[in-house]
Design a protein around this motif. Structure first.
Motif, PDB file in Angstrom:
ATOM      1  N   LEU A  91       0.833  -1.200   0.000  1.00 47.92           N
ATOM      2  CA  LEU A  91       0.000   0.000   0.000  1.00 47.92           C
ATOM      3  C   LEU A  91       0.876   1.261   0.000  1.00 47.92           C
ATOM      4  CD1 LEU A  91      -2.749  -1.113   2.531  1.00 47.92           C
ATOM      5  CD2 LEU A  91      -3.166  -0.444   0.161  1.00 47.92           C
ATOM      6  N   LEU A  92       1.918   1.253   0.801  1.00 49.78           N
ATOM      7  CA  LEU A  92       2.843   2.386   0.850  1.00 49.78           C
ATOM      8  C   LEU A  92       3.503   2.601  -0.510  1.00 49.78           C
ATOM      9  CD1 LEU A  92       4.516   1.771   4.322  1.00 49.78           C
ATOM     10  CD2 LEU A  92       3.043   3.696   3.723  1.00 49.78           C
ATOM     11  N   PHE A  93       3.807   1.509  -1.182  1.00 50.35           N
ATOM     12  CA  PHE A  93       4.448   1.582  -2.497  1.00 50.35           C
ATOM     13  C   PHE A  93       3.505   2.191  -3.534  1.00 50.35           C
ATOM     14  CE2 PHE A  93       5.162  -0.421  -6.686  1.00 50.35           C
ATOM     15  CZ  PHE A  93       6.432   0.066  -6.957  1.00 50.35           C
ATOM     16  N   LEU A  94       2.198   1.863  -3.445  1.00 51.40           N
ATOM     17  CA  LEU A  94       1.240   2.352  -4.438  1.00 51.40           C
ATOM     18  C   LEU A  94       0.911   3.829  -4.261  1.00 51.40           C
ATOM     19  CD1 LEU A  94      -1.361  -0.541  -4.893  1.00 51.40           C
ATOM     20  CD2 LEU A  94       0.661  -0.011  -6.254  1.00 51.40           C
ATOM     21  N   ASP A 264     -12.875  12.641   6.530  1.00 55.96           N
ATOM     22  CA  ASP A 264     -13.423  12.273   7.837  1.00 55.96           C
ATOM     23  C   ASP A 264     -14.880  11.837   7.736  1.00 55.96           C
ATOM     24  OD1 ASP A 264     -13.856  15.020   7.062  1.00 55.96           O
ATOM     25  OD2 ASP A 264     -14.785  15.333   9.026  1.00 55.96           O
ATOM     26  N   GLY A 265     -15.525  12.116   6.600  1.00 60.88           N
ATOM     27  CA  GLY A 265     -16.942  11.824   6.468  1.00 60.88           C
ATOM     28  C   GLY A 265     -17.253  10.533   5.757  1.00 60.88           C
ATOM     29  N   THR A 266     -16.238   9.715   5.486  1.00 60.02           N
ATOM     30  CA  THR A 266     -16.480   8.479   4.749  1.00 60.02           C
ATOM     31  C   THR A 266     -15.787   7.289   5.408  1.00 60.02           C
ATOM     32  OG1 THR A 266     -16.239   7.376   2.590  1.00 60.02           O
ATOM     33  CG2 THR A 266     -14.497   8.906   3.220  1.00 60.02           C
ATOM     34  N   ALA A 267     -16.381   6.114   5.237  1.00 60.88           N
ATOM     35  CA  ALA A 267     -15.764   4.872   5.698  1.00 60.88           C
ATOM     36  C   ALA A 267     -14.963   4.243   4.568  1.00 60.88           C
ATOM     37  CB  ALA A 267     -16.832   3.899   6.189  1.00 60.88           C
ATOM     38  N   LYS A 268     -14.885   4.945   3.440  1.00 60.69           N
ATOM     39  CA  LYS A 268     -14.245   4.381   2.250  1.00 60.69           C
ATOM     40  C   LYS A 268     -13.043   5.212   1.834  1.00 60.69           C
ATOM     41  CE  LYS A 268     -18.428   2.074   0.673  1.00 60.69           C
ATOM     42  NZ  LYS A 268     -19.259   1.724  -0.493  1.00 60.69           N
ATOM     43  N   GLY A 269     -12.126   5.413   2.781  1.00 58.63           N
ATOM     44  CA  GLY A 269     -10.940   6.214   2.525  1.00 58.63           C
ATOM     45  C   GLY A 269      -9.969   5.593   1.546  1.00 58.63           C
ATOM     46  N   GLY A 270     -10.251   4.378   1.106  1.00 58.63           N
ATOM     47  CA  GLY A 270      -9.393   3.722   0.126  1.00 58.63           C
ATOM     48  C   GLY A 270      -9.337   4.450  -1.196  1.00 58.63           C
ATOM     49  N   ILE A 271     -10.243   5.412  -1.414  1.00 58.90           N
ATOM     50  CA  ILE A 271     -10.240   6.173  -2.655  1.00 58.90           C
ATOM     51  C   ILE A 271      -8.921   6.914  -2.846  1.00 58.90           C
ATOM     52  CG2 ILE A 271     -11.299   8.257  -1.653  1.00 58.90           C
ATOM     53  CD1 ILE A 271     -12.019   6.724  -5.142  1.00 58.90           C
ATOM     54  N   ALA A 272      -8.277   7.285  -1.735  1.00 61.16           N
ATOM     55  CA  ALA A 272      -6.984   7.974  -1.832  1.00 61.16           C
ATOM     56  C   ALA A 272      -5.951   7.079  -2.507  1.00 61.16           C
ATOM     57  CB  ALA A 272      -6.505   8.377  -0.439  1.00 61.16           C
ATOM     58  N   ILE A 273      -5.950   5.808  -2.147  1.00 61.94           N
ATOM     59  CA  ILE A 273      -5.007   4.843  -2.730  1.00 61.94           C
ATOM     60  C   ILE A 273      -5.320   4.648  -4.207  1.00 61.94           C
ATOM     61  CG2 ILE A 273      -4.138   2.474  -2.588  1.00 61.94           C
ATOM     62  CD1 ILE A 273      -5.199   2.595   0.412  1.00 61.94           C
ATOM     63  N   ALA A 274      -6.617   4.514  -4.525  1.00 64.37           N
ATOM     64  CA  ALA A 274      -7.026   4.287  -5.908  1.00 64.37           C
ATOM     65  C   ALA A 274      -6.623   5.444  -6.810  1.00 64.37           C
ATOM     66  CB  ALA A 274      -8.538   4.066  -5.966  1.00 64.37           C
ATOM     67  N   VAL A 275      -6.872   6.667  -6.368  1.00 67.05           N
ATOM     68  CA  VAL A 275      -6.551   7.845  -7.192  1.00 67.05           C
ATOM     69  C   VAL A 275      -5.046   7.975  -7.391  1.00 67.05           C
ATOM     70  CG1 VAL A 275      -6.569  10.370  -7.238  1.00 67.05           C
ATOM     71  CG2 VAL A 275      -8.639   9.126  -6.602  1.00 67.05           C
ATOM     72  N   SER A 276      -4.297   7.842  -6.305  1.00 68.96           N
ATOM     73  CA  SER A 276      -2.849   7.987  -6.388  1.00 68.96           C
ATOM     74  C   SER A 276      -2.244   6.933  -7.313  1.00 68.96           C
ATOM     75  CB  SER A 276      -2.231   7.891  -4.991  1.00 68.96           C
ATOM     76  OG  SER A 276      -0.843   8.140  -5.043  1.00 68.96           O
ATOM     77  N   HIS A 277      -2.708   5.693  -7.185  1.00 68.90           N
ATOM     78  CA  HIS A 277      -2.164   4.597  -7.986  1.00 68.90           C
ATOM     79  C   HIS A 277      -2.598   4.689  -9.452  1.00 68.90           C
ATOM     80  CE1 HIS A 277      -2.786   0.386  -9.618  1.00 68.90           C
ATOM     81  NE2 HIS A 277      -1.489   0.516  -9.587  1.00 68.90           N
ATOM     82  N   ASN A 299       0.520  12.353   4.599  1.00 64.75           N
ATOM     83  CA  ASN A 299       1.663  11.540   4.989  1.00 64.75           C
ATOM     84  C   ASN A 299       1.245  10.088   4.838  1.00 64.75           C
ATOM     85  OD1 ASN A 299       3.145   9.804   7.044  1.00 64.75           O
ATOM     86  ND2 ASN A 299       4.357  11.683   7.183  1.00 64.75           N
ATOM     87  N   LYS A 300       1.862   9.378   3.896  1.00 67.69           N
ATOM     88  CA  LYS A 300       1.357   8.037   3.605  1.00 67.69           C
ATOM     89  C   LYS A 300       1.583   7.046   4.743  1.00 67.69           C
ATOM     90  CE  LYS A 300       5.253   6.456   0.695  1.00 67.69           C
ATOM     91  NZ  LYS A 300       5.583   6.012  -0.692  1.00 67.69           N
ATOM     92  N   ASP A 301       2.639   7.225   5.512  1.00 70.18           N
ATOM     93  CA  ASP A 301       2.860   6.347   6.672  1.00 70.18           C
ATOM     94  C   ASP A 301       1.741   6.537   7.695  1.00 70.18           C
ATOM     95  OD1 ASP A 301       5.509   4.992   6.186  1.00 70.18           O
ATOM     96  OD2 ASP A 301       6.115   7.074   5.959  1.00 70.18           O
ATOM     97  N   ALA A 302       1.411   7.817   7.961  1.00 64.28           N
ATOM     98  CA  ALA A 302       0.340   8.107   8.913  1.00 64.28           C
ATOM     99  C   ALA A 302      -0.998   7.618   8.383  1.00 64.28           C
ATOM    100  CB  ALA A 302       0.281   9.615   9.180  1.00 64.28           C
TER     101      ALA A 302
END
Length: 310
Positions: A91-94, A264-277, A299-302
């Motif tokens: 995940l950090l790599f993507l 903060d308003g969503t349970a689907k924060g995975g969108i950040a990973i999808a967009v970045s990748h 901060n991707k680690d955080a």
């Protein structure tokens, strides 16, 4: 990129702001990772479903899990404990790292904001303007969304609140002319950073894209490439629709980075990973609340530590 938070405070803000996503993933993933066992294809299918439901998206989920599927199919022994560790690293790599300073160097530097109506673009510009001012930069806001009178007035109101000048013309004026005036104003008065608001009519509208291209051409004539950053603002609560928006904008305009609001308003924060990748774009900031201080440098680690269960 500048940072104005200690590491401990940053991690705490991510943890609190992303609690909905963490709760969602913890509930789903605890069943997979609760007991250390040998990973089989069924385990990976359950993980795949969970990640897709968290808006990581099909393409990114497959990119994450295919290496593990290959291991299992080749008969390699992989435990769920090892899988969790490897998943975190993958995940950090993507999540792409920024390869340019922020704000970019220049006299002035220009931040050009894209995004459909309703994503919080104008508010984000104001918050970032305040953050930059607090860091010692002088800023000017440019109201290049001339399609709506309300957008011009909103930016003027924000300018008054944060103590920043606003360059604006009347509703219906040529947005390129507003950008020209804004950048030349900054050059004349030695202002460090220009923040440009743009129209957010539906991304499927041909005229909007052509208008944005024209605005970028005006900017390019006045400011060197290395002194500008084109930022796409997305609303995390729109889920996979954010991917569609990113695709339309990036196919027409060279986007450099992303800001994701309302995380903060969503349970689907995975969108950040999808967009970045999917679009090979770094995330500059995420919005974790209403206040200016809730616009946090990404901060991707955080981020990964905040959304994955311990």
């Amino acid at each position: 990129m500048f940072n104005f938070l200690k590491k401990e405070v940053l991690f705490d803000k991510f943890k609190k702001g992303l609690s909905k996503t963490k709760e969602f993933l913890s509930e789903k993933l605890s069943e997979i990772f609760e007991v250390d066992k040998i990973v089989d294809l069924k385990t990976l299918e359950e993980l795949e479903e969970t990640l897709i439901l968290a808006d990581v998206g099909v393409e990114t989920t497959l990119a994450l899990l295919n290496p593990f599927k290959t291991k299992v199919l080749q008969g390699e022994i992989l435990t769920t404990k090892e899988l969790r560790s490897l998943l975190k690293n993958q995940l950090l790599f993507l999540l792409k790292d920024a390869d340019r300073p922020f704000p970019p160097s220049g006299n002035p530097s220009v931040l050009f904001f894209l995004g459909v109506n309703g994503v919080g673009k104008t508010t984000t510009i104001a918050k970032l303007g305040k953050i930059l001012k607090d860091k010692g930069y002088s800023v000017v806001l440019v109201a290049a969304d001339t399609f709506r009178a309300a957008a011009i007035e909103q930016l003027k109101t924000w300018g008054e609140r944060i103590g920043a000048p606003v360059v604006a013309l009347q509703e219906g004026a040529d947005p390129g002319a507003v950008i020209y005036q804004g950048i030349t104003y900054a050059q004349k008065y030695n202002i460090n950073v220009v923040l440009i608001d743009t129209a957010g009519r539906l991304h499927t509208k041909y005229n909007l894209i052509e208008e944005l291209k024209k605005m970028v051409r005006v900017m390019n004539k006045l400011i060197p490439f290395e002194s500008q950053e084109i930022i796409l603002v997305l609303d995390a609560t729109t889920g996979q629709n954010a991917i569609s928006q990113a695709r339309h904008f990036s196919s027409a305009i060279p986007i450099h980075s992303v800001i994701i609001t309302k995380m903060d308003g969503t349970a689907k924060g995975g969108i950040a990973i999808a967009v970045s990748h999917n679009f090979n774009l770094p995330i500059r900031f995420i919005g974790l609340g209403e206040k200016p201080e809730d616009l946090i440098p990404f901060n991707k680690d955080a981020f990964i530590s905040a959304i994955l269960p311990d």
